[in-house]
Write a protein that holds these residues in place. Structure first.
Motif, PDB file in Angstrom:
ATOM      1  N   ILE A  12       0.834  -1.203   0.000  1.00 46.75           N
ATOM      2  CA  ILE A  12       0.000   0.000   0.000  1.00 46.75           C
ATOM      3  C   ILE A  12       0.867   1.251   0.000  1.00 46.75           C
ATOM      4  O   ILE A  12       0.590   2.226  -0.707  1.00 46.75           O
ATOM      5  CB  ILE A  12      -0.960   0.000   1.205  1.00 46.75           C
ATOM      6  N   CYS A 182      -8.992   0.717   6.842  1.00 45.68           N
ATOM      7  CA  CYS A 182      -9.381   0.257   5.506  1.00 45.68           C
ATOM      8  C   CYS A 182      -9.796  -1.205   5.511  1.00 45.68           C
ATOM      9  O   CYS A 182      -9.472  -1.966   6.428  1.00 45.68           O
ATOM     10  CB  CYS A 182      -8.230   0.458   4.527  1.00 45.68           C
ATOM     11  N   ASN A 185      -7.084  -4.792   0.970  1.00 44.21           N
ATOM     12  CA  ASN A 185      -6.553  -4.233  -0.274  1.00 44.21           C
ATOM     13  C   ASN A 185      -6.083  -5.356  -1.210  1.00 44.21           C
ATOM     14  O   ASN A 185      -5.721  -6.446  -0.775  1.00 44.21           O
ATOM     15  CB  ASN A 185      -5.352  -3.335   0.013  1.00 44.21           C
ATOM     16  N   HIS A 190       1.077  -6.666  -4.965  1.00 42.60           N
ATOM     17  CA  HIS A 190       0.627  -7.320  -3.736  1.00 42.60           C
ATOM     18  C   HIS A 190       1.590  -8.453  -3.405  1.00 42.60           C
ATOM     19  O   HIS A 190       1.846  -9.334  -4.223  1.00 42.60           O
ATOM     20  CB  HIS A 190      -0.787  -7.864  -3.935  1.00 42.60           C
ATOM     21  N   LEU A 222     -10.878  -3.739  -1.562  1.00 40.39           N
ATOM     22  CA  LEU A 222     -10.570  -2.364  -1.951  1.00 40.39           C
ATOM     23  C   LEU A 222      -9.343  -2.359  -2.864  1.00 40.39           C
ATOM     24  O   LEU A 222      -8.253  -2.795  -2.452  1.00 40.39           O
ATOM     25  CB  LEU A 222     -10.302  -1.531  -0.689  1.00 40.39           C
ATOM     26  N   TYR A 223      -9.512  -1.871  -4.078  1.00 41.28           N
ATOM     27  CA  TYR A 223      -8.390  -1.790  -5.017  1.00 41.28           C
ATOM     28  C   TYR A 223      -7.361  -0.808  -4.480  1.00 41.28           C
ATOM     29  O   TYR A 223      -7.691   0.310  -4.073  1.00 41.28           O
ATOM     30  CB  TYR A 223      -8.885  -1.366  -6.394  1.00 41.28           C
ATOM     31  N   VAL A 224      -6.095  -1.192  -4.477  1.00 39.96           N
ATOM     32  CA  VAL A 224      -5.064  -0.442  -3.770  1.00 39.96           C
ATOM     33  C   VAL A 224      -4.912   0.985  -4.288  1.00 39.96           C
ATOM     34  O   VAL A 224      -4.635   1.918  -3.511  1.00 39.96           O
ATOM     35  CB  VAL A 224      -3.719  -1.199  -3.809  1.00 39.96           C
ATOM     36  N   HIS A 227      -7.498   3.078  -2.764  1.00 36.04           N
ATOM     37  CA  HIS A 227      -7.129   3.353  -1.376  1.00 36.04           C
ATOM     38  C   HIS A 227      -6.094   4.471  -1.284  1.00 36.04           C
ATOM     39  O   HIS A 227      -6.216   5.393  -0.466  1.00 36.04           O
ATOM     40  CB  HIS A 227      -6.583   2.082  -0.725  1.00 36.04           C
TER      41      HIS A 227
END
Length: 347
Positions: A12, A182, A185, A190, A222-224, A227
């Motif tokens: 992230i 959050c 992600n 990843h 949640l798509y990084v 975020h």
């Protein structure tokens, strides 16, 4: 705005670094380069004049004081953390040291710097946390910013502890903080020990696709890059002392998630025979596995005008495509300690 981003070589954190540079901010990336960090994640901005890298540990107060004095940031975005639940079950000590004590040292260094600067009202300490601090939900309901804390794993307990420290430094010392929690992600870069990359890479290798329990555990995905956008918005426009829950509005069971990934892979790189879904294997659940997480993002939507832009189907397709064309990146990380092993079964 000059941002000090801790953990900026992680998953992230590196998304935040890349987006911040693209948005015209200056970034100081502070990272200890532990097993889950990778400087290749920020290679695209490494030569940018607004980017600087500091190899330092948030547990090292002397190093932190030097970084603050050298770079004089306008805000801290604190993402450095041990974050893998299964590893926290096997070795909780490092999670307490990094997530709790590391946050303490960073808060103290930030407070000393902020005080020396005359306590500017514009300074921000943005603490990035997780929905796992709230515990486990039943079939209904969502986590809000007022949901009581109820962590169930060493990881989530350590993050809950760090959240409480940040709030205490705000109340006791007046440090201008904002907090975010959050949901799960996913996306490019990843680290290969997490569920989505494990499924993609095991599928490509023809290995079993492990699903804990019966696959009914629910997460909000949640798509990084969504975020990272939200985090940059909060550090600039979030109200001091306020916390914001950031969710993807994309709840799926783990089994549904794996089935979606298999369908994408069937389309992108078909097997010689059958579907990748044929590799699905149910394995013994991990201890204390939370049943469901779900975020109510009303506050950040109404106060800051943010909501996710990427659906889980679109985001998973982007993620699969990224892994298919970035094999050298993930091959190198698969060789690191513990990657590819079943962890978190020692309880």
């Amino acid at each position: 705005m000059k941002l000090l981003v801790t953990g900026g070589a992680g998953f992230i954190g590196s998304a935040v670094v890349r987006q911040a540079i693209a948005a015209g901010h200056e970034v100081v990336n502070l990272d200890a380069l532990t097993y889950a960090a990778c400087l290749d994640n920020v290679a695209s901005v490494a030569d940018h004049p607004g980017y600087a890298f500091e190899h330092a540990d948030i547990r090292d107060r002397t190093a932190l004081d030097r970084v603050f004095a050298t770079h004089r940031p306008d805000a801290v975005m604190h993402l450095a953390a041990e974050s893998h639940v299964d590893r926290s079950i096997d070795g909780p000590g490092s999670f307490i040291e990094t997530n709790v004590m590391g946050t303490f040292h960073l808060l103290e260094a930030a407070r000393a710097y902020w005080t020396a600067q005359g306590k500017p009202e514009s300074f921000r300490f943005h603490h990035i946390s997780t929905d796992e601090v709230f515990g486990s939900l039943g079939p209904e309901g969502q986590f809000t910013e007022s949901t009581p804390y109820d962590p169930r794993s060493p990881y989530s307990a350590s993050k809950a502890g760090s959240d409480h420290l940040v709030r205490a430094w705000s109340e006791t010392y007046g440090l201008p903080v904002v907090l975010t929690n959050c949901s799960n992600n996913y996306g490019p870069y990843h680290f290969p020990e997490k569920l989505i990359p494990v499924v993609i890479l095991n599928a490509l290798a023809g290995k079993p696709l492990p699903i804990y329990g019966d696959g009914s555990n629910v997460r909000d995905w949640l798509y990084v890059e969504d975020h990272a956008e939200a985090l940059l918005l909060v550090v600039q426009q979030g109200a001091v002392g306020r916390s914001y829950n950031i969710g993807g509005e994309n709840e799926r069971t783990n089994l549904q998630l794996v089935q979606t990934l298999c369908a994408i892979l069937d389309d992108r790189r078909p097997r010689a025979e059958g579907s990748y879904a044929d590799l699905t294997t149910f394995v013994t659940d991990r201890p204390g596995h939370d049943a469901r997480y779900a975020i109510d993002p009303t506050r950040i939507r109404e106060e800051l005008g943010w909501r996710p832009s990427v659906t889980v189907e679109e985001g998973l397709a982007r993620t699969v495509d990224w892994y298919l064309v970035n094999e050298p990146w993930w091959r190198a990380l698969q060789a690191r300690q513990g990657v590819g092993e079943r962890l978190g079964v020692s309880a």
